[in-house]
Write an enzyme that holds these catalytic residues in place. Sequence first.
Site, PDB file in Angstrom:
ATOM      1  CE  LYS A 120      -1.890 -41.539  10.511  1.00  0.00           C
ATOM      2  NZ  LYS A 120      -0.420 -41.635  10.330  1.00  0.00           N
ATOM      3  CD  GLN A 165      -2.241 -39.508   6.457  1.00  0.00           C
ATOM      4  OE1 GLN A 165      -2.140 -38.352   6.471  1.00  0.00           O
ATOM      5  NE2 GLN A 165      -1.542 -40.227   7.065  1.00  0.00           N
ATOM      6  CB  CYS A 181       2.468 -48.598   5.730  1.00  0.00           C
ATOM      7  SG  CYS A 181       3.297 -48.308   7.173  1.00  0.00           S
ATOM      8  CG  ASP A 187      -7.591 -45.434   5.843  1.00  0.00           C
ATOM      9  OD1 ASP A 187      -7.637 -44.609   6.819  1.00  0.00           O
ATOM     10  OD2 ASP A 187      -6.695 -45.974   5.673  1.00  0.00           O
ATOM     11  CG  HIS A 232      -1.637 -47.298   5.659  1.00  0.00           C
ATOM     12  ND1 HIS A 232      -1.651 -48.579   6.628  1.00  0.00           N
ATOM     13  CD2 HIS A 232      -0.862 -46.538   6.092  1.00  0.00           C
ATOM     14  CE1 HIS A 232      -0.734 -48.288   7.595  1.00  0.00           C
ATOM     15  NE2 HIS A 232      -0.192 -46.869   7.395  1.00  0.00           N
TER      16      HIS A 232
HETATM   17  N1  PMP Z   1      -4.467 -45.511   6.954  1.00  0.00           N
HETATM   18  C1  PMP Z   1      -3.760 -44.538   6.385  1.00  0.00           C
HETATM   19  C2  PMP Z   1      -4.224 -43.853   4.949  1.00  0.00           C
HETATM   20  C3  PMP Z   1      -2.837 -43.853   7.195  1.00  0.00           C
HETATM   21  O1  PMP Z   1      -2.011 -43.188   6.679  1.00  0.00           O
HETATM   22  C4  PMP Z   1      -2.444 -44.634   8.274  1.00  0.00           C
HETATM   23  C5  PMP Z   1      -1.264 -44.168   9.188  1.00  0.00           C
HETATM   24  N2  PMP Z   1      -0.180 -43.937   8.481  1.00  0.00           N
HETATM   25  C6  PMP Z   1      -3.210 -45.784   8.820  1.00  0.00           C
HETATM   26  C7  PMP Z   1      -4.260 -46.206   8.154  1.00  0.00           C
HETATM   27  C8  PMP Z   1      -3.111 -46.487  10.078  1.00  0.00           C
HETATM   28  O2  PMP Z   1      -3.240 -45.524  11.096  1.00  0.00           O
HETATM   29  P1  PMP Z   1      -2.721 -45.967  12.442  1.00  0.00           P
HETATM   30  O3  PMP Z   1      -1.399 -46.544  12.406  1.00  0.00           O
HETATM   31  O4  PMP Z   1      -2.853 -44.658  13.173  1.00  0.00           O
HETATM   32  O5  PMP Z   1      -3.629 -47.012  13.169  1.00  0.00           O
END
Ligand code: PMP
Length: 405
Positions: free
Chosen positions: A225, A202, A363, A199, A122
């Site tokens: 999440k 997920q 993203c 990270d 991401h």
């Molecule tokens: N890493 C991953 C793998 C994600 O899926 C996400 C959210 N889509 C994020 C980071 C960022 O999370 P947040 O927007 O809640 O800070």
Amino acid sequence: MSFDVQVVRKEFPILTRTVNGKPLVYLDNAATTHKPQCVIDALVDYYSTCNSNVHRGAHKLADEATRRFEGARDIIATFINAPSRNSVIWTSGTTESINIVANGLSQLLVAGDEVIVTSMEHHANLVTWQQACARKSAVLKIVPINDQGELDLIEYRKMLNARTKLVAFPHVSNALGTINPIVELTKAAKEVNALVLVDGAQGIAHGDVDVQAIGCDFYAFSGHKIYAPMGVGVLWGKESVLEEWPVWQTGGEMISTVSYSEATWNTLPFRLEAGTPNVGDAIAFGEAVRWFSSFDLPSLQVHEKALIDYATQKANEFDGLTIIGDARNKVGVLSFVLDVGHPADIGFLLDKQGIAIRTGDHCAQPLMNRFNVPGTARVSFAIYNTLDEIDVFFDALRKVKAMLA
Ligand code: PMP
């Protein structure tokens, strides 16, 4: 608690609503999950009965707010098997958690140091390291993946060396659903004494996260999440590492003593929590995790596997559909493209039928380029999704395809 999806659904008020005249079918859970009534109640109850600033008040409400807030920290610490509650740092979410680590690392890097991330990041776990490395002329290396969306572990091992200062990778890919072998990845990084950040955005809602068993230095995740509100998350870090980590923001709460010319820092967890925290959402986060933990985890995993297996089978039977990411070990995420239409059109036309999915690059622009697609349509499941909803989804997708053809 045993698991009955119809009982669980009743706990989520939003699932009773209609969208465009159709019952809502919500299949965008990797973007954010809905909130059960108990989480909504925890938030309302905090603001209705004990709203106050924490730690510093000399009155009953502040006391109650502090107890609930710190109680939520304890719940999270237990949930991830943190050896100490002091190593659970409240943040605004995964993005901020990663930034705390990257900001600190950029102060520790010297030219020629190396940081490793993967091809499936991401942007939050890619751009952050690009920036940290650029500040110090450090080198960012990217672990390749195969066509199924699995990491190339042989290449990864070749990248590790004495210059590797940190390795960062997702527990689970948001765009592909791949579950990465995080224990193995961490173990290899530790052989060259690199720090490891997982990270967990997920990963947190899909399994039994045990930070001690993983062996990583940092595990980052967001409340939203895992059925908690937006705007709150956690950075878990090994206490010995966090104690030495460069402070992030400065201000109230994070200091011990202050003079006009200098300051000393508070102990953990407060030294990395400057300013008034997001008390209400943290309390609701604790409630979400308490609620989630009340289920029998193997039953939840069986349910999620049944959903992804059924969806994958139907996807494989669907004419003109290509799955992007079919790792052997994956969570309830199905990314795909059709032979007609752009993913954005697919999402738009599904929405007209009450079905919420995510479309676009998720993203993860470099990953989309790796698969040579402009983006994908992504279906992602949560605890409250049903096999019937998958049928509704594929019936709707058939209509979408007919419209686009
Ligand atoms: N890493 C991953 C793998 C994600 O899926 C996400 C959210 N889509 C994020 C980071 C960022 O999370 P947040 O927007 O809640 O800070």
